[in-house]
Design an enzyme around this catalytic site. Structure first.
Site, PDB file in Angstrom:
ATOM      1  CG  ASN A 219      10.853 -30.083  -3.647  1.00 56.49           C
ATOM      2  OD1 ASN A 219      11.384 -31.176  -3.863  1.00 56.49           O
ATOM      3  ND2 ASN A 219      10.541 -29.685  -2.431  1.00 56.49           N
ATOM      4  CG  HIS A 220      13.518 -33.884  -6.373  1.00 51.14           C
ATOM      5  ND1 HIS A 220      13.176 -35.212  -6.452  1.00 51.14           N
ATOM      6  CD2 HIS A 220      13.402 -33.541  -5.072  1.00 51.14           C
ATOM      7  CE1 HIS A 220      12.856 -35.653  -5.240  1.00 51.14           C
ATOM      8  NE2 HIS A 220      12.983 -34.651  -4.396  1.00 51.14           N
ATOM      9  N   PRO A 367      18.182 -23.873   0.118  1.00 51.89           N
ATOM     10  CG  PRO A 367      17.005 -25.463  -1.112  1.00 51.89           C
ATOM     11  CD  PRO A 367      17.751 -25.262   0.183  1.00 51.89           C
ATOM     12  N   GLY A 368      16.396 -21.479  -2.037  1.00 56.26           N
ATOM     13  CA  GLY A 368      15.175 -20.690  -2.119  1.00 56.26           C
ATOM     14  C   GLY A 368      14.247 -21.318  -3.148  1.00 56.26           C
ATOM     15  CG  HIS A 391      13.971 -28.529   3.721  1.00 52.75           C
ATOM     16  ND1 HIS A 391      12.801 -27.851   3.967  1.00 52.75           N
ATOM     17  CD2 HIS A 391      13.689 -29.400   2.712  1.00 52.75           C
ATOM     18  CE1 HIS A 391      11.851 -28.299   3.158  1.00 52.75           C
ATOM     19  NE2 HIS A 391      12.364 -29.232   2.384  1.00 52.75           N
ATOM     20  N   GLY A 394      10.106 -23.202   1.758  1.00 53.31           N
ATOM     21  CA  GLY A 394       8.834 -23.763   2.212  1.00 53.31           C
ATOM     22  C   GLY A 394       7.673 -23.279   1.365  1.00 53.31           C
TER      23      GLY A 394
END
Length: 470
Positions: A219-220, A367-368, A391, A394
């Site tokens: 997810n980076h 972030p979304g 964070h 999710g």
């Protein structure tokens, strides 16, 4: 046979598993089938005493016997440490993981954020305070994964009028993927630090330098978008700005540190039942505990350096100034002072695995997804959440489920609707795999207040097919 299969049989990770693999390899070389070798292992597990003097199986039997004796010595807390949960309809397994963590003898308190989902040991979105102990899997595999945002001195209109230029810079100045790195090493003072603080980090310096300034996978991301500031406290007058946002961590070096010390912790705590094995801890009075702490701190500085270089090189390539800089860790452990129920204070180790520090006045980024907003927030200092918040949005589905059930056609239609240009990513990272970020934010209004909203426009992630590092 892999560790997971051995664990399912009842053979714990560490010396038992390594010796079992040797036994299986010898049996295979002698012409035995996998099934026959498995039957033998099951027999040894059931009655290790009967094999203690066996020339072939004695070592394995001895390891299993020692583990069984130690396991009987495990004494859990008399009652589970207090914890709070934010959000509704969270995965039952993620709640169970937090409850398990709060049953550890070293546990003091816990919290579960509204973006929670299952992880190794502690769930993603899990927060755990411990007494003078650090848990490698409560920090996470991607140590010091973090967010960084810079507001650039470019007009918002550049997202349209200079789109090709922005895309070119993103493609040229970022690097994604497992093992990915730059051909010409980038420079940062973190590489002048003493990487010999532990034997593990000493062997990682060359790899870390090669990957310095890169972003990994999973997810980076690195993305351009608009930042709508609604509160002057963010550091800019109210208005809309062009911003650069990045999310990544300590790359292969952090993963190697996590792998070494989580394995070591499990070996030092053979008494833990299988349900708690991934929550094995390192006492901070021991050499192992001090080593992990030093390595974790170094990985924190290294992760910050990766982000610093991403933003520095992109700003330099665009020949623009930076007007605002906001950043924060997650996947880390902090020494903090927290109140006991009786009002007295004590120092604890607070693990935030996929959770954002949210002490009073602390600014962070939540972030979304690639097509939904993220938020710059200010912490309200909730002691119940151990000064923490979510964070991100999710995950609401696994990567495997995403690849089986979602389509690029639907994802691209949503991206077009949201005016997002996606340069690269895997299907397991499209917006539909994530929870509703606004529902997550609504569930934690008592933890943070929103200062600004970020909307992605140009997004780059690791290409499809890359294994996740997050």
């Amino acid at each position: 046979m892999k560790n997971r299969a051995l664990v399912a049989m009842g053979i714990p990770a560490g010396p038992c598993a390594e010796e079992a693999k040797r036994v299986i390899a010898e049996a295979h070389a002698a012409g035995s089938t996998v099934r026959a070798a498995g039957d033998t292992l099951q027999s040894i597990i059931a009655s290790p005493d009967a094999y203690l003097d066996d020339a072939r199986y004695g070592v394995l039997a001895s390891h299993l016997k020692a583990h069984q004796v130690a396991a009987k010595a495990f004494t859990p807390r008399q009652s589970v440490a207090p914890y709070r949960i934010w959000g509704e309809h969270l995965e039952p397994d993620s709640v169970r993981q937090l409850q398990n963590a709060c049953s550890l003898p070293v546990a003091v308190a816990g919290a579960l954020m509204p973006d929670a989902h299952v992880g190794y040991g502690l769930p993603i979105g899990g927060v755990l305070a411990t007494e003078h102990a650090v848990i490698p899997y409560a920090v996470g595999v991607d140590i010091a994964c973090r967010m960084k945002m810079t507001v650039l001195d470019l007009p918002v209109e550049a997202l349209e009028t200079q789109r090709e230029r922005l895309v070119s810079v993103l493609e040229r100045e970022t690097c994604f993927g497992i093992g990915g790195g730059f051909r010409v090493k980038r420079q940062h003072e973190v590489m002048d630090a003493d990487w010999r603080v532990t034997p593990v980090t000493a062997d990682l310096k060359d790899r870390a330098w090669k990957q310095l300034g890169s972003s990994g996978s999973g997810n980076h991301f690195v993305e351009f978008g608009t930042l709508s500031v609604s509160d002057d406290a963010v550091g800019l007058p109210r208005g809309t700005y062009l911003a650069l946002l990045s999310h990544s961590g300590s790359r292969g070096s952090g993963a190697a540190v996590a792998a070494h010390y989580s394995t070591l912790a499990r070996r030092l705590h053979p008494e833990l039942p299988q349900s708690l094995a991934e929550l094995a801890w390192l006492d901070l009075d021991t050499e192992a505990g001090q080593e992990y702490w030093e390595a974790m701190e170094l990985m924190g500085r290294y992760a910050a350096a990766n982000h610093a270089l991403i933003h520095q090189y992109i700003a330099r390539a665009l020949n623009v100034e930076v007007r605002l800089d906001v950043e924060n860790h997650h996947n880390f452990a902090w020494r903090e002072t927290h109140q006991r129920p009786d009002g007295t204070e004590r120092e604890v180790i607070v693990h935030r695995k996929g959770a954002t520090p949210a002490g009073e006045g602390v600014v962070g980024i939540i972030p979304g997804s690639m097509a939904t907003p993220g938020y710059v927030v200010r912490g309200k200092g909730s002691t119940a959440s151990l000064l923490s918040a979510a964070h991100g949005a999710g995950r609401r589905m696994s990567r495997t489920q995403a690849r089986k059930t979602l389509s690029w056609q639907d994802a691209q239609a949503l991206l077009r609707e949201r005016q997002v240009t996606l340069l690269s990513a895997g299907l397991d990272e499209v917006p539909m795999v994530y929870k509703d970020i606004d529902e997550v934010m609504a569930a934690q209004q008592d933890l943070v207040e929103v200062l600004a909203r970020f909307d992605p426009r140009l997004v780059k992630m690791a290409p499809s097919g890359e294994p996740p590092e997050d």
